[in-house]
Scaffold this motif. Structure first.
Motif, PDB file in Angstrom:
ATOM      1  N   ASP A  50       0.629  -1.255  -0.129  1.00 32.99           N
ATOM      2  CA  ASP A  50       0.107   0.337  -0.009  1.00 32.99           C
ATOM      3  C   ASP A  50       1.276   1.635   0.076  1.00 32.99           C
ATOM      4  OD1 ASP A  50       1.044   0.117   2.635  1.00 32.99           O
ATOM      5  OD2 ASP A  50      -0.549   0.530   3.261  1.00 32.99           O
ATOM      6  N   GLY A  51       1.894   1.129  -0.665  1.00 35.62           N
ATOM      7  CA  GLY A  51       2.846   2.579  -0.591  1.00 35.62           C
ATOM      8  C   GLY A  51       4.030   1.789  -1.223  1.00 35.62           C
ATOM      9  N   ILE A  52       5.307   3.116  -0.729  1.00 38.65           N
ATOM     10  CA  ILE A  52       6.289   3.181  -1.351  1.00 38.65           C
ATOM     11  C   ILE A  52       7.690   3.213  -0.528  1.00 38.65           C
ATOM     12  CG2 ILE A  52       7.868   3.893  -3.157  1.00 38.65           C
ATOM     13  CD1 ILE A  52       5.158   5.164  -5.098  1.00 38.65           C
ATOM     14  N   VAL A  53       8.624   2.115  -0.150  1.00 39.87           N
ATOM     15  CA  VAL A  53       9.526   2.593   0.448  1.00 39.87           C
ATOM     16  C   VAL A  53      10.670   2.899  -0.056  1.00 39.87           C
ATOM     17  CG1 VAL A  53      10.773   1.568   2.696  1.00 39.87           C
ATOM     18  CG2 VAL A  53       8.328   0.689   2.156  1.00 39.87           C
ATOM     19  N   LEU A  54      11.206   4.257  -0.003  1.00 41.80           N
ATOM     20  CA  LEU A  54      12.648   4.987  -0.154  1.00 41.80           C
ATOM     21  C   LEU A  54      13.969   4.244   1.345  1.00 41.80           C
ATOM     22  CD1 LEU A  54      14.730   6.570  -0.788  1.00 41.80           C
ATOM     23  CD2 LEU A  54      13.631   8.135   0.326  1.00 41.80           C
ATOM     24  N   ILE A  55      15.294   3.984   0.141  1.00 41.84           N
ATOM     25  CA  ILE A  55      16.341   3.551   1.021  1.00 41.84           C
ATOM     26  C   ILE A  55      17.239   4.746   0.990  1.00 41.84           C
ATOM     27  CG2 ILE A  55      17.678   1.603   1.078  1.00 41.84           C
ATOM     28  CD1 ILE A  55      15.761  -0.597  -0.352  1.00 41.84           C
ATOM     29  N   ARG A  56      16.840   5.137   2.434  1.00 43.69           N
ATOM     30  CA  ARG A  56      17.916   6.775   2.595  1.00 43.69           C
ATOM     31  C   ARG A  56      19.441   6.256   2.881  1.00 43.69           C
ATOM     32  NH1 ARG A  56      15.929  11.022   2.617  1.00 43.69           N
ATOM     33  NH2 ARG A  56      17.340  12.148   3.841  1.00 43.69           N
ATOM     34  N   ALA A  57      19.785   5.457   3.416  1.00 42.55           N
ATOM     35  CA  ALA A  57      21.286   4.785   3.828  1.00 42.55           C
ATOM     36  C   ALA A  57      21.350   2.964   3.919  1.00 42.55           C
ATOM     37  CB  ALA A  57      21.256   6.184   5.156  1.00 42.55           C
ATOM     38  N   LEU A  58      22.786   3.488   3.504  1.00 39.32           N
ATOM     39  CA  LEU A  58      23.486   2.050   3.499  1.00 39.32           C
ATOM     40  C   LEU A  58      24.603   1.874   4.758  1.00 39.32           C
ATOM     41  CD1 LEU A  58      23.786   0.052   0.151  1.00 39.32           C
ATOM     42  CD2 LEU A  58      22.516   0.177   2.359  1.00 39.32           C
ATOM     43  N   GLU A  59      24.994   1.128   4.593  1.00 42.97           N
ATOM     44  CA  GLU A  59      25.994   1.106   5.883  1.00 42.97           C
ATOM     45  C   GLU A  59      27.070   0.119   4.833  1.00 42.97           C
ATOM     46  OE1 GLU A  59      29.340  -1.261   9.081  1.00 42.97           O
ATOM     47  OE2 GLU A  59      26.531  -0.952  10.119  1.00 42.97           O
ATOM     48  N   PRO A  60      28.081   0.406   4.497  1.00 45.51           N
ATOM     49  CA  PRO A  60      28.298  -0.338   2.731  1.00 45.51           C
ATOM     50  C   PRO A  60      28.990  -1.254   3.096  1.00 45.51           C
ATOM     51  CG  PRO A  60      29.758   1.597   3.015  1.00 45.51           C
ATOM     52  CD  PRO A  60      28.147   1.649   3.924  1.00 45.51           C
ATOM     53  N   VAL A  61      29.143  -2.808   2.690  1.00 43.91           N
ATOM     54  CA  VAL A  61      30.174  -3.763   3.069  1.00 43.91           C
ATOM     55  C   VAL A  61      30.625  -4.690   2.781  1.00 43.91           C
ATOM     56  CG1 VAL A  61      28.684  -4.390   5.386  1.00 43.91           C
ATOM     57  CG2 VAL A  61      28.143  -5.402   3.402  1.00 43.91           C
ATOM     58  N   ASP A  62      30.691  -4.100   1.002  1.00 42.05           N
ATOM     59  CA  ASP A  62      30.776  -5.079   0.042  1.00 42.05           C
ATOM     60  C   ASP A  62      31.460  -4.052  -1.371  1.00 42.05           C
ATOM     61  OD1 ASP A  62      32.184  -8.068   0.630  1.00 42.05           O
ATOM     62  OD2 ASP A  62      29.509  -8.341   0.376  1.00 42.05           O
ATOM     63  N   GLY A  63      32.133  -4.237  -2.086  1.00 41.93           N
ATOM     64  CA  GLY A  63      31.962  -3.508  -3.457  1.00 41.93           C
ATOM     65  C   GLY A  63      32.722  -1.933  -2.821  1.00 41.93           C
ATOM     66  N   LEU A  64      32.904  -1.876  -2.065  1.00 44.97           N
ATOM     67  CA  LEU A  64      33.552  -0.516  -2.149  1.00 44.97           C
ATOM     68  C   LEU A  64      34.761   0.486  -2.689  1.00 44.97           C
ATOM     69  CD1 LEU A  64      32.673  -1.498   1.405  1.00 44.97           C
ATOM     70  CD2 LEU A  64      34.104  -0.072   2.889  1.00 44.97           C
ATOM     71  N   ASP A  65      35.389  -0.677  -3.112  1.00 45.14           N
ATOM     72  CA  ASP A  65      36.216   0.569  -3.990  1.00 45.14           C
ATOM     73  C   ASP A  65      35.477   0.422  -5.549  1.00 45.14           C
ATOM     74  OD1 ASP A  65      38.429  -0.135  -2.922  1.00 45.14           O
ATOM     75  OD2 ASP A  65      39.164  -2.124  -3.819  1.00 45.14           O
ATOM     76  N   GLU A  66      34.628  -0.234  -6.182  1.00 43.80           N
ATOM     77  CA  GLU A  66      33.638   0.393  -6.718  1.00 43.80           C
ATOM     78  C   GLU A  66      32.594   1.327  -6.370  1.00 43.80           C
ATOM     79  OE1 GLU A  66      31.917   0.433 -10.665  1.00 43.80           O
ATOM     80  OE2 GLU A  66      33.893  -0.310 -10.284  1.00 43.80           O
ATOM     81  N   MET A  67      31.939   1.353  -5.392  1.00 43.31           N
ATOM     82  CA  MET A  67      31.336   2.595  -5.486  1.00 43.31           C
ATOM     83  C   MET A  67      31.599   3.857  -5.091  1.00 43.31           C
ATOM     84  SD  MET A  67      29.021   0.947  -1.935  1.00 43.31           S
ATOM     85  CE  MET A  67      28.120  -0.296  -1.800  1.00 43.31           C
ATOM     86  N   ARG A  68      33.183   3.587  -4.554  1.00 37.93           N
ATOM     87  CA  ARG A  68      34.146   4.808  -4.091  1.00 37.93           C
ATOM     88  C   ARG A  68      34.480   5.606  -5.862  1.00 37.93           C
ATOM     89  NH1 ARG A  68      36.798   1.853   0.022  1.00 37.93           N
ATOM     90  NH2 ARG A  68      36.256   2.790   1.674  1.00 37.93           N
ATOM     91  N   ARG A  69      34.780   4.023  -6.490  1.00 39.20           N
ATOM     92  CA  ARG A  69      35.106   4.710  -8.891  1.00 39.20           C
ATOM     93  C   ARG A  69      33.717   5.795  -8.674  1.00 39.20           C
ATOM     94  NH1 ARG A  69      33.586   3.406 -13.139  1.00 39.20           N
ATOM     95  NH2 ARG A  69      32.170   2.119 -12.620  1.00 39.20           N
ATOM     96  N   ARG A  70      32.288   5.116  -8.468  1.00 35.75           N
ATOM     97  CA  ARG A  70      31.405   5.717  -8.745  1.00 35.75           C
ATOM     98  C   ARG A  70      31.168   6.805  -8.165  1.00 35.75           C
ATOM     99  NH1 ARG A  70      28.459   0.449  -8.475  1.00 35.75           N
ATOM    100  NH2 ARG A  70      28.512  -0.223 -10.295  1.00 35.75           N
ATOM    101  N   ARG A  71      31.227   6.886  -7.084  1.00 35.73           N
ATOM    102  CA  ARG A  71      30.934   8.721  -6.145  1.00 35.73           C
ATOM    103  C   ARG A  71      32.093   9.985  -6.895  1.00 35.73           C
ATOM    104  NH1 ARG A  71      29.146   8.916  -1.460  1.00 35.73           N
ATOM    105  NH2 ARG A  71      29.420  11.284  -1.961  1.00 35.73           N
ATOM    106  N   GLY A  72      33.394   8.769  -7.549  1.00 32.62           N
ATOM    107  CA  GLY A  72      34.731   9.964  -8.241  1.00 32.62           C
ATOM    108  C   GLY A  72      35.624  10.497  -7.165  1.00 32.62           C
ATOM    109  N   SER A  73      35.667   9.483  -6.215  1.00 33.44           N
ATOM    110  CA  SER A  73      37.011  10.070  -5.198  1.00 33.44           C
ATOM    111  C   SER A  73      37.262   9.271  -3.922  1.00 33.44           C
ATOM    112  CB  SER A  73      35.873  11.500  -4.546  1.00 33.44           C
ATOM    113  OG  SER A  73      34.709  11.481  -3.206  1.00 33.44           O
TER     114      SER A  73
END
Length: 193
Positions: free
Chosen positions: A85-108
């Motif tokens: 009956d609605g929509i759930v926004l996932i606002r934040a994660l504690e990153p645990v895997d793929g951190l190098d790829e996440m940093r690459r995508r964030r550009g810093s």
């Protein structure tokens, strides 16, 4: 255990609360969900279904567990999932895997605390885009939510939602208590006027 249709086919606030402590896996990146927001499909002035005909139609045509991705400020793709009956926004994660790829995508090079501590940051970090709108978290081979282990001791706090100007007093934001990875700490949301 993978969250199936039954997990998402419930009241949006139950889904939003129970996603806290669950693990989101997305194309080789993963993190523990530490912050969500619930939006009711009926009568919630802050929900897209209230003021966007296309969102209402999307909600009516897709089932629980479907990704509702939209672009915010013309820049950031935000990850939402449909509930009964609605929509759930996932606002934040504690990153645990793929951190190098996440940093690459964030550009810093940034601390783990900054990678996914907000819905825009999260979307960039996991590589969310237009093509993900309408995909499934229920049966996609590389994207899923693993529910928190039964009996896991997770303390969940509720608070008002962030960055909205309608229905601002509803305590429909859920946070892992004391997590440093949330976008806005408990009790610190400033209401838009």
């Amino acid at each position: 255990m993978r969250a199936g249709v039954d997990f998402f086919d419930r009241h949006h606030l139950d889904v939003a609360r129970e996603l806290i402590g669950s693990r989101l896996e997305w194309d080789g990146c993963a993190g523990v969900i530490v912050e969500t927001e619930g939006y009711g499909s009926e009568g919630d002035e802050a929900c897209h279904t209230f003021f966007r005909r296309s969102a209402r139609q999307f909600f009516e045509e897709h089932g629980p567990g479907t990704v509702y991705a939209y672009i915010n400020y013309g820049i950031y793709w935000l990850l939402n999932v449909l509930a009964k009956d609605g929509i759930v926004l996932i606002r934040a994660l504690e990153p645990v895997d793929g951190l190098d790829e996440m940093r690459r995508r964030r550009g810093s090079k940034m601390s783990d605390l900054q990678l996914c501590s907000g819905p825009g940051k999260l979307g960039i970090s996991i590589g969310l885009g237009r093509e993900d709108h309408g995909s499934s978290l229920v049966d996609h081979p590389d994207r899923r939510i693993l529910t928190r282990p039964e009996g896991a001791e997770i303390q969940v706090a509720s608070d008002i939602r962030v960055g909205i100007s309608k229905a601002t007093t509803l305590p429909w934001r859920f946070l892992m208590k004391d997590s440093p990875h949330v976008s806005v700490r408990h009790g610190r949301v400033r209401v838009k006027s």
